[in-house]
Motif scaffolding. Structure first.
Motif, mmCIF file in Angstrom:
data_model
loop_
_atom_site.group_PDB
_atom_site.id
_atom_site.type_symbol
_atom_site.label_atom_id
_atom_site.label_comp_id
_atom_site.label_asym_id
_atom_site.label_seq_id
_atom_site.Cartn_x
_atom_site.Cartn_y
_atom_site.Cartn_z
ATOM 1 N N LYS A 396 -12.628 42.980 26.558
ATOM 2 C CA LYS A 396 -11.410 42.974 25.752
ATOM 3 C C LYS A 396 -11.723 43.307 24.293
ATOM 4 O O LYS A 396 -12.635 42.723 23.692
ATOM 5 C CB LYS A 396 -10.720 41.611 25.836
ATOM 6 C CG LYS A 396 -10.179 41.286 27.229
ATOM 7 C CD LYS A 396 -9.539 39.907 27.272
ATOM 8 C CE LYS A 396 -8.996 39.600 28.668
ATOM 9 N NZ LYS A 396 -8.417 38.242 28.754
ATOM 10 N N TYR A 398 -9.685 43.259 20.771
ATOM 11 C CA TYR A 398 -8.474 42.644 20.248
ATOM 12 C C TYR A 398 -8.001 43.327 18.967
ATOM 13 O O TYR A 398 -8.804 43.737 18.114
ATOM 14 C CB TYR A 398 -8.727 41.164 19.945
ATOM 15 C CG TYR A 398 -9.051 40.338 21.163
ATOM 16 C CD1 TYR A 398 -8.031 39.751 21.918
ATOM 17 C CD2 TYR A 398 -10.369 40.140 21.560
ATOM 18 C CE1 TYR A 398 -8.330 38.982 23.037
ATOM 19 C CE2 TYR A 398 -10.677 39.366 22.674
ATOM 20 C CZ TYR A 398 -9.648 38.801 23.400
ATOM 21 O OH TYR A 398 -9.948 38.043 24.515
ATOM 22 N N HIS A 400 -6.242 43.141 15.346
ATOM 23 C CA HIS A 400 -6.199 42.154 14.264
ATOM 24 C C HIS A 400 -5.238 42.625 13.178
ATOM 25 O O HIS A 400 -4.939 43.826 13.056
ATOM 26 C CB HIS A 400 -7.595 41.943 13.679
ATOM 27 C CG HIS A 400 -8.551 41.287 14.629
ATOM 28 N ND1 HIS A 400 -8.778 39.928 14.647
ATOM 29 C CD2 HIS A 400 -9.319 41.819 15.616
ATOM 30 C CE1 HIS A 400 -9.659 39.641 15.583
ATOM 31 N NE2 HIS A 400 -10.010 40.778 16.193
ATOM 32 N N LEU A 405 -10.035 46.594 15.329
ATOM 33 C CA LEU A 405 -10.096 46.365 16.774
ATOM 34 C C LEU A 405 -11.508 45.899 17.064
ATOM 35 O O LEU A 405 -12.474 46.579 16.712
ATOM 36 C CB LEU A 405 -9.787 47.664 17.521
ATOM 37 C CG LEU A 405 -9.674 47.609 19.038
ATOM 38 C CD1 LEU A 405 -8.393 46.896 19.452
ATOM 39 C CD2 LEU A 405 -9.691 49.026 19.631
ATOM 40 N N THR A 407 -14.171 42.934 19.576
ATOM 41 C CA THR A 407 -14.305 41.995 20.694
ATOM 42 C C THR A 407 -14.113 40.556 20.240
ATOM 43 O O THR A 407 -14.075 39.652 21.077
ATOM 44 C CB THR A 407 -15.681 42.159 21.358
ATOM 45 O OG1 THR A 407 -16.705 41.993 20.369
ATOM 46 C CG2 THR A 407 -15.808 43.537 21.998
ATOM 47 N N GLN A 409 -11.991 37.483 19.163
ATOM 48 C CA GLN A 409 -10.612 37.061 19.366
ATOM 49 C C GLN A 409 -9.978 36.672 18.030
ATOM 50 O O GLN A 409 -10.642 36.106 17.159
ATOM 51 C CB GLN A 409 -10.550 35.871 20.321
ATOM 52 C CG GLN A 409 -11.038 36.180 21.722
ATOM 53 C CD GLN A 409 -10.778 35.027 22.679
ATOM 54 O OE1 GLN A 409 -9.742 34.367 22.591
ATOM 55 N NE2 GLN A 409 -11.711 34.793 23.585
ATOM 56 N N GLU A 571 4.881 39.306 26.745
ATOM 57 C CA GLU A 571 3.669 40.034 27.093
ATOM 58 C C GLU A 571 4.056 41.321 27.806
ATOM 59 O O GLU A 571 4.650 41.297 28.876
ATOM 60 C CB GLU A 571 2.771 39.195 27.997
ATOM 61 C CG GLU A 571 1.496 39.911 28.405
ATOM 62 C CD GLU A 571 0.631 39.088 29.340
ATOM 63 O OE1 GLU A 571 0.316 39.572 30.446
ATOM 64 O OE2 GLU A 571 0.280 37.935 28.970
ATOM 65 N N HIS A 626 -0.606 39.636 16.902
ATOM 66 C CA HIS A 626 -2.060 39.656 17.067
ATOM 67 C C HIS A 626 -2.624 38.336 16.545
ATOM 68 O O HIS A 626 -3.458 38.299 15.630
ATOM 69 C CB HIS A 626 -2.691 40.846 16.349
ATOM 70 C CG HIS A 626 -1.904 41.369 15.169
ATOM 71 N ND1 HIS A 626 -1.733 40.631 14.014
ATOM 72 C CD2 HIS A 626 -1.227 42.531 14.987
ATOM 73 C CE1 HIS A 626 -1.000 41.337 13.161
ATOM 74 N NE2 HIS A 626 -0.676 42.495 13.727
ATOM 75 N N PRO A 631 -2.558 37.372 21.624
ATOM 76 C CA PRO A 631 -3.597 38.347 21.233
ATOM 77 C C PRO A 631 -3.409 39.717 21.898
ATOM 78 O O PRO A 631 -3.877 39.964 23.011
ATOM 79 C CB PRO A 631 -4.883 37.676 21.718
ATOM 80 C CG PRO A 631 -4.439 36.905 22.950
ATOM 81 C CD PRO A 631 -3.013 36.466 22.696
ATOM 82 N N THR A 632 -2.763 40.613 21.218
ATOM 83 C CA THR A 632 -2.655 41.989 21.712
ATOM 84 C C THR A 632 -4.063 42.566 21.860
ATOM 85 O O THR A 632 -4.899 42.432 20.957
ATOM 86 C CB THR A 632 -1.829 42.835 20.737
ATOM 87 O OG1 THR A 632 -0.467 42.394 20.785
ATOM 88 C CG2 THR A 632 -1.902 44.315 21.075
ATOM 89 N N HIS A 633 -4.319 43.218 23.006
ATOM 90 C CA HIS A 633 -5.661 43.733 23.234
ATOM 91 C C HIS A 633 -5.662 44.848 24.269
ATOM 92 O O HIS A 633 -4.712 45.029 25.037
ATOM 93 C CB HIS A 633 -6.616 42.624 23.692
ATOM 94 C CG HIS A 633 -6.228 41.990 24.993
ATOM 95 N ND1 HIS A 633 -5.375 40.904 25.064
ATOM 96 C CD2 HIS A 633 -6.556 42.284 26.282
ATOM 97 C CE1 HIS A 633 -5.204 40.562 26.327
ATOM 98 N NE2 HIS A 633 -5.908 41.394 27.101
ATOM 99 N N GLU A 635 -8.258 46.309 27.353
ATOM 100 C CA GLU A 635 -9.403 45.938 28.177
ATOM 101 C C GLU A 635 -10.063 47.229 28.660
ATOM 102 O O GLU A 635 -9.437 48.047 29.346
ATOM 103 C CB GLU A 635 -8.937 45.094 29.360
ATOM 104 C CG GLU A 635 -10.037 44.325 30.040
ATOM 105 C CD GLU A 635 -9.494 43.267 31.001
ATOM 106 O OE1 GLU A 635 -10.303 42.494 31.539
ATOM 107 O OE2 GLU A 635 -8.263 43.233 31.199
#
Length: 642
Positions: A396, A398, A400, A405, A407, A409, A571, A626, A631-633, A635
């Motif tokens: 993932k 994430y 911010h 962007l 890893t 969180q 989501e 975010h 947490p928008t992310h 994968e």
């Protein structure tokens, strides 16, 4: 009719054989058989039959593969699908293909020239019809080579996570309507569609029932509006085995199958889904072959235009995809690849040494500008025993609040970025996993002087990889032109420049935690490989890899709509199509989030009104969260380092 060819045999052709379906409709079929080179008489020994079913005029397949395979020992049957060209009945896109295809397989398997084995091939619609007939498990089916086809028409083809893929409207107005029975028989109807500029239709849309050229063809108008306006999974159409193959995997034919496609194809996700869904479910051998190609690119390669054209107006020089160049090793000999597969599985030859999964890892090039102006993204072939490849780790990255962007969180208890989404000023589509954004090139001549079949077709939205910057030639763009990332309604999250390469290969998953002030809206996601500044590209290069959309009312791939509550965070899950790419050292991994990608997808009016046809627009106040709790992310399927 018998004539000589370049293979071992001469070829005998029985043209316009009418194969009768279970409901009495006759399907026009041309049968090509190996013949003695001296006597020119058909060989009596029963042989495997290769079946190709097409809506694009069976007669165009004579040189493509009818004579080619027949001269090399196969019987070949090329058939117009129901309601197209010389076949009887009414064409309703994909509705009858499961039963019609199964009936044809069983008819061919019972003929004296067949040894009881029928294999299938075809691209695009010709791939749909293979998977459709397989759901019926017909007697005699012995193998399939499914190139660039669907899996579930509602989720990733006609519609996409709740939105309408507008390429099908373009297809209806060009390759669909232009070659309908009614238009072929009536010059006035042909002229109606010759005068349609699909670009104007899109710009003036959404079209309404009875108010477009499709009104000339009621059945075509009916199916076009069914796929554009029907979102609920309970619709009989979305459950039809000719449209939704995933629903029938457990009862489908268990035969050796190749699923092939391209990273910039409009069926990329479905091709990989079909392999994942069936490879370990069946006893027979299944294969996945994925190159860096666009839709309708020749899986063969080289520059011999007789190699594999679906229909003459649509040809692309590979090994490029959009603005990207990959090198000559990206090409494949399609007919020879398919023949090796058939030789092995129905003729018992030791002719097939393909790995279970073979894919092209893009991005090993140096990024220079080639002589023809393409970016050399490069790449190399890899093999694996599964998809995604063994050892892949889903990781993932994430978003911010500062636009990074990573890893790591997010830790903020509250963090979001707000923007306005105006449906009348959507984010333009620049290439990607698209196809059939087509219009006829305007001409002054009437169709009697210049028939639709002889007219050039213009692709106006592009397909493949492109620098995500608009200019005066970008369809749907307006001044000031420039990077999409400068738009107020495009949120950009990027990693720092990479210290070392990062490889990905497999499915992409995105979760945007979104909020809006109305009953419905869309969120989009796009994965990019951001090139740094260079001598050839002083502003860098924002390369699109894969994208997706989520219509709020159908979030979570739900079967039935559920409108949104203003101010609530939802989501929004998305599945950008699978890819394989090396993000080189110095590049950035980037995720763009917005609320439109037009004309790839129809625009959400933000009102909660009727799908597609609503023209009552409102500007939405949207926000992407975010924070630690939202947490928008994205994968990514990370490949381990060598």
């Amino acid at each position: 009719m018998t004539h000589a060819t370049g293979g071992e045999y001469a070829v005998h052709a029985d043209l316009r054989v009418m194969v009768e379906t279970r409901d009495g409709v006759g399907l026009a079929t041309d049968i090509y058989r190996p013949a003695d080179p001296e006597t020119r008489k058909p060989i009596d020994d029963p042989r495997p039959v290769i079946l190709d079913r097409t809506p694009y005029d069976r007669t165009g397949g004579r040189l493509r593969h009818g004579e080619w395979y027949a001269s090399r020992g196969y019987v070949v049957a090329i058939q117009d699908v129901r309601g197209r060209f010389d076949s009887e009945g009414d064409f309703y896109i994909n509705r009858h293909e499961a039963e019609d295809g199964a009936d044809t397989v069983e008819y061919l398997a019972a003929q004296p020239y067949c040894d009881g084995q029928v294999v299938t091939l075809g691209t695009s619609y010709g791939a749909w019809v293979q998977s459709a007939l397989a759901t019926q498990d017909p007697d005699g089916l012995a193998g399939m080579f499914v190139n660039m086809g669907a899996a579930n028409g509602r989720e990733k083809t006609f519609r996409h996570n709740g939105a309408f893929e507008q390429r099908w409207l373009a297809w209806a107005l060009t390759l669909g309507a232009g070659f309908a029975h009614e238009s072929l028989a009536d010059p006035a109807v042909q002229q109606t569609f010759a005068d349609v500029d699909v670009r104007e239709v899109f710009e003036d849309g959404p079209i309404q029932r009875g108010e477009s050229a499709l009104a000339e063809l009621p059945t075509y108008e009916e199916w076009a509006f069914e796929i554009a306006t029907t979102g609920s999974a309970s619709s009989d159409y979305w459950q039809n085995p000719s449209v939704n193959f995933e629903r029938y995997y457990d009862q489908s034919a268990d035969v050796p199958t190749v699923y092939s496609g391209g990273w910039y194809d409009s069926y990329t996700g479905a091709t990989c889904d079909s392999f994942r869904g069936l490879a370990d479910r069946t006893d027979s051998d299944h294969y996945l072959l994925m190159g860096p190609w666009t839709h309708l690119a020749r899986l063969p390669g080289g520059h011999d235009h007789s190699e594999e054209l679906l229909f003459p107006p649509l040809t692309w020089e590979q090994p490029t995809a959009g603005d990207l160049a990959f090198g000559e090793n990206a090409t494949r000999k399609y007919r020879e690849t398919r023949k090796r597969f058939f030789d092995h599985y129905v003729c018992g030859m030791d002719a097939w040494d393909q790995p279970r999964v073979e894919y092209f890892m893009m991005g090993t090039g140096d990024g220079h500008k080639t002589e023809d102006g393409s970016l050399f993204h490069g790449g190399e072939w890899r093999s694996a025993g599964a998809w995604p490849p063994e050892g892949t780790e889903l990781t993932k990255f994430y978003a911010h609040g500062d636009g990074t962007l990573s890893t790591e969180q997010p830790t903020a208890s509250e963090s979001y970025t707000a923007y306005e989404f105006d449906p009348e000023d959507p984010v333009p589509t620049i290439g990607g996993n698209t196809s059939s954004y087509l219009t006829y090139e305007p001409r002054e001549e009437s169709v009697e002087a210049y028939p639709l079949g002889d007219r050039n077709i213009v692709d106006f939205a592009g397909r493949g990889g492109y620098d995500q910057r608009t200019d005066e030639d970008t369809f749907g763009a307006s001044e000031p032109y420039g990077p999409l990332s400068r738009r107020d309604d495009v949120l950009t999250f990027r990693t720092p420049p990479l210290d070392e390469p990062v490889e990905i290969a497999g499915p992409i998953r995105v979760r945007v935690f979104g909020e809006t002030d109305g009953p419905d809206t869309d969120f989009t996601a796009k994965l990019l490989d951001e090139y740094p500044e260079s001598e050839d590209y002083p502003d860098g290069y924002d390369l699109n890899l894969s994208d997706s959309i989520c219509r709020g009312r159908y979030r979570g791939y739900r079967d039935e709509p559920d409108l949104l509550e203003p101010g609530q965070v939802y989501e929004c899950y998305m599945e950008p199509y699978d890819t394989a790419n090396v993000f080189a050292a110095g590049h950035r991994i980037r995720l763009d989030v917005s609320s439109s990608n037009w004309p790839r997808f129809d625009v959400n009016p933000n009102t909660g009104g009727d799908l597609y046809t609503s023209d009552d627009y409102r500007v939405a106040e949207n926000a992407v969260h975010h924070s630690a709790s939202h947490p928008t992310h994205v994968e990514l399927p990370i490949r381990p380092g060598e």
